[in-house]
Design a protein around this motif. Structure first.
Motif, PDB file in Angstrom:
ATOM      1  N   LEU A  94       4.036  -6.060  -0.576  1.00 45.80           N
ATOM      2  CA  LEU A  94       2.934  -6.180  -0.558  1.00 45.80           C
ATOM      3  C   LEU A  94       1.807  -5.038   0.321  1.00 45.80           C
ATOM      4  N   SER A  95       0.792  -5.070  -0.253  1.00 45.51           N
ATOM      5  CA  SER A  95      -0.484  -4.291   0.239  1.00 45.51           C
ATOM      6  C   SER A  95      -1.714  -4.884  -0.280  1.00 45.51           C
ATOM      7  N   TRP A  96      -3.018  -3.735   0.672  1.00 46.53           N
ATOM      8  CA  TRP A  96      -4.516  -4.293   0.188  1.00 46.53           C
ATOM      9  C   TRP A  96      -4.693  -4.307  -1.152  1.00 46.53           C
ATOM     10  N   ASP A  97      -4.233  -3.906  -1.880  1.00 47.61           N
ATOM     11  CA  ASP A  97      -4.302  -3.621  -3.418  1.00 47.61           C
ATOM     12  C   ASP A  97      -3.452  -4.008  -4.295  1.00 47.61           C
ATOM     13  N   TYR A  98      -2.114  -4.039  -3.934  1.00 48.36           N
ATOM     14  CA  TYR A  98      -1.347  -4.153  -4.679  1.00 48.36           C
ATOM     15  C   TYR A  98      -0.196  -5.695  -4.326  1.00 48.36           C
ATOM     16  N   PRO A  99       0.335  -6.541  -5.376  1.00 47.09           N
ATOM     17  CA  PRO A  99       0.035  -6.333  -6.948  1.00 47.09           C
ATOM     18  C   PRO A  99      -1.609  -6.534  -6.998  1.00 47.09           C
ATOM     19  N   LYS A 100      -1.548  -5.664  -8.616  1.00 49.83           N
ATOM     20  CA  LYS A 100      -2.427  -5.697  -8.876  1.00 49.83           C
ATOM     21  C   LYS A 100      -3.272  -7.280  -9.118  1.00 49.83           C
ATOM     22  N   ASP A 158      -6.805 -10.052  -2.534  1.00 48.31           N
ATOM     23  CA  ASP A 158      -6.957 -11.072  -3.327  1.00 48.31           C
ATOM     24  C   ASP A 158      -6.640 -12.509  -3.089  1.00 48.31           C
ATOM     25  N   ARG A 213      -1.851   1.286   1.651  1.00 52.80           N
ATOM     26  CA  ARG A 213      -1.557   1.351   0.421  1.00 52.80           C
ATOM     27  C   ARG A 213      -0.403   1.869   0.294  1.00 52.80           C
ATOM     28  N   ASN A 263      -3.048  -9.923  -7.206  1.00 50.83           N
ATOM     29  CA  ASN A 263      -2.870 -10.265  -6.069  1.00 50.83           C
ATOM     30  C   ASN A 263      -2.106  -9.774  -4.918  1.00 50.83           C
ATOM     31  N   GLY A 264      -2.614  -9.047  -4.284  1.00 49.95           N
ATOM     32  CA  GLY A 264      -2.447  -8.016  -3.301  1.00 49.95           C
ATOM     33  C   GLY A 264      -3.554  -8.831  -1.635  1.00 49.95           C
TER      34      GLY A 264
END
Length: 280
Positions: A202-208, A214, A185, A210-211
């Motif tokens: 771009l990370s595991w859960d970012y952007p919301k 996703d 993160r 669309n990480g």
């Protein structure tokens, strides 16, 4: 106080304490594709086994075990986050994985290229080109789950990106998007800086929404390490042959013959992988 209403403190991988959240557990189980009856059953079992100070890893292992008994494809999708960590320790398979995600999304991709900047040359992890988008991406892989990408990372990467842009300015080869991709993160400062200078993070859960998690679920492009049937030795062999996606193994089944996998196991492995690739 009823068991389900009692507040349990759990220990996160970072060492922090937090309240146990049934809703978070349920959400993670639903993301695996499990049906409501299966989710309810697992939540009830896990909740009954809670104790003060239980680690998130223990909760995960118990839920994973129960999902595997129910249906292996659920377990495979549930372990996606840990499967990304299994792409280590060098980080190169992670670069290949990101390159493959981009390639299957329609980009023309190069992994591990050298680009000359105005001042010095730079090794670029991933170059991706499609419809006027010319992306230069740096991949930051961390094998330690406690590690985050702080502001120093986009600061450093932006300076490299700007050096490359300066070299190719006003030419067809000039990139127009700089990306930073990580399996962990970003800190708040890293995100703030990235937005300010125009880097795409771009990370595991970012952007919301669309990480990485996703995109992987949406495209059905799961890393080979999600398999619950392949051994660690077999996974490492496949990664060493640049087989980073389940979809690639489905197309190159002969690698299982190289590994000496029996016909019975081969059928089971390919069935698991086929279900994953077609689960979306």
């Amino acid at each position: 106080m009823a068991m389900q209403d009692k507040a349990f403190k759990i220990i996160k991988s970072s060492g922090e304490k937090a309240d146990f959240s049934i809703s978070k557990l349920r959400s993670s189980l639903f993301r695996s594709g499990a049906d409501e009856l299966t989710v309810d059953r697992i939540v009830n079992v896990v909740r009954d086994e809670l104790y003060q100070g239980i680690s998130t890893k223990e909760i995960y292992n118990r839920a994973f075990s129960l999902l595997k008994k129910s249906k292996s494809i659920y377990a495979s999708k549930y372990k996606l986050k840990s499967a990304i960590y299994e792409l280590g320790p060098t980080g190169f398979p992670f670069e290949k994985f990101i390159g493959s995600l981009m390639e299957y999304s329609g980009y023309e991709v190069e992994v591990g290229s050298i680009l000359q900047g105005k001042c010095v040359s730079h090794e670029v992890d991933v170059i991706a080109i499609k419809n006027g988008q010319h992306i230069v991406a740096e991949c930051k892989f961390h094998s330690d789950k406690k590690t985050t990408c702080n502001v120093k990372v986009p600061l450093y990467i932006n300076s490299r990106y700007q050096d490359i842009v300066s070299q190719y300015k006003n030419t067809a080869k000039c990139p127009n998007e700089g990306w930073v991709v990580t399996n962990t993160r970003f800190t708040t400062d890293a995100i703030t800086y990235g937005k300010c200078v125009g880097l795409y993070l771009l990370s595991w859960d970012y952007p919301k929404d669309n990480g990485l998690k996703d995109r992987i679920d949406r495209l059905g492009l799961y890393p080979i390490t999600v398999s619950t049937l392949l051994t660690n030795r077999e996974k490492q062999f496949l990664l060493s042959r640049d087989i980073v996606l389940c979809r690639q193994l489905a197309n190159d089944k002969f690698y299982l013959d190289h590994l000496g996998v029996s016909e019975t196991r081969k059928t089971k492995i390919l069935s698991e992988i086929s279900k994953l690739c077609n689960s979306n």
